[in-house]
Enzyme design. Structure first.
Site, PDB file in Angstrom:
ATOM      1  N   ASN A  78       0.845  -1.198   0.000  1.00 50.51           N
ATOM      2  CA  ASN A  78       0.000   0.000   0.000  1.00 50.51           C
ATOM      3  C   ASN A  78       0.874   1.238   0.000  1.00 50.51           C
ATOM      4  O   ASN A  78       1.848   1.309   0.763  1.00 50.51           O
ATOM      5  CB  ASN A  78      -0.833   0.041   1.292  1.00 50.51           C
ATOM      6  CG  ASN A  78      -2.299  -0.163   1.058  1.00 50.51           C
ATOM      7  OD1 ASN A  78      -2.751  -0.274  -0.060  1.00 50.51           O
ATOM      8  ND2 ASN A  78      -3.044  -0.199   2.133  1.00 50.51           N
ATOM      9  N   CYS A  79       0.519   2.235  -0.783  1.00 51.74           N
ATOM     10  CA  CYS A  79       1.166   3.542  -0.677  1.00 51.74           C
ATOM     11  C   CYS A  79       0.717   4.147   0.651  1.00 51.74           C
ATOM     12  O   CYS A  79      -0.470   4.401   0.852  1.00 51.74           O
ATOM     13  CB  CYS A  79       0.780   4.444  -1.831  1.00 51.74           C
ATOM     14  SG  CYS A  79       1.434   6.122  -1.658  1.00 51.74           S
ATOM     15  N   VAL A  80       1.653   4.356   1.546  1.00 47.46           N
ATOM     16  CA  VAL A  80       1.308   4.801   2.895  1.00 47.46           C
ATOM     17  C   VAL A  80       0.593   6.149   2.877  1.00 47.46           C
ATOM     18  O   VAL A  80      -0.385   6.344   3.609  1.00 47.46           O
ATOM     19  CB  VAL A  80       2.546   4.792   3.821  1.00 47.46           C
ATOM     20  CG1 VAL A  80       3.586   5.819   3.396  1.00 47.46           C
ATOM     21  CG2 VAL A  80       2.146   4.984   5.265  1.00 47.46           C
TER      22      VAL A  80
END
Length: 129
Positions: A78-80
């Site tokens: 996931n893109c934080v």
């Protein structure tokens, strides 16, 4: 055989893009290709929300991603930044933000855009959905 990075930009439900990404990833792996990682970006991070509860007669895309990881070991990242903006938090992000709840669990992990860029450098193809 090719090495892919799959970038998922759309939510689980509301369009067919995430399902198409899953079907592409599964077909590529079954054909002997490898996937460096699947990177969930923008609304794609909503695929990893463990609170998603589709009806019993609907396809459970979150569970399908987990099964893909379990079968092939594909990293689910996931893109934080995108995740935090959309209320998808891992346990460590919840603790850092003094929140008592989180809604993302393993095998999904948080990562930054740098991880995507490094993956692109090592892969043969980036495929976005």
């Amino acid at each position: 055989m090719s090495k892919f990075i799959i970038q998922v930009n759309s939510a689980s439900y509301g369009s067919a893009a995430s399902y198409s990404a899953y079907r592409f990833a599964k077909a590529a792996l079954e054909s002997g290709h490898s996937i460096e990682k699947i990177f969930f970006y923008q609304d794609g991070v909503l695929n990893t929300n463990h609170l998603n509860s589709p009806a019993s007669d609907e396809f459970d895309l979150k569970q399908a991603w987990i099964e893909l990881h379990n079968q092939y070991g594909t990293a689910l990242v996931n893109c934080v930044s995108a995740a935090l903006r959309r209320g998808v938090l891992s346990e460590s992000e919840a603790k850092e933000n003094n929140l008592s709840q989180w809604n993302m669990q393993a095998p999904f992990i948080m990562g930054g855009l740098g991880e995507l860029v490094i993956g692109i450098e090592t892969a043969d193809r980036l495929v976005c959905f």
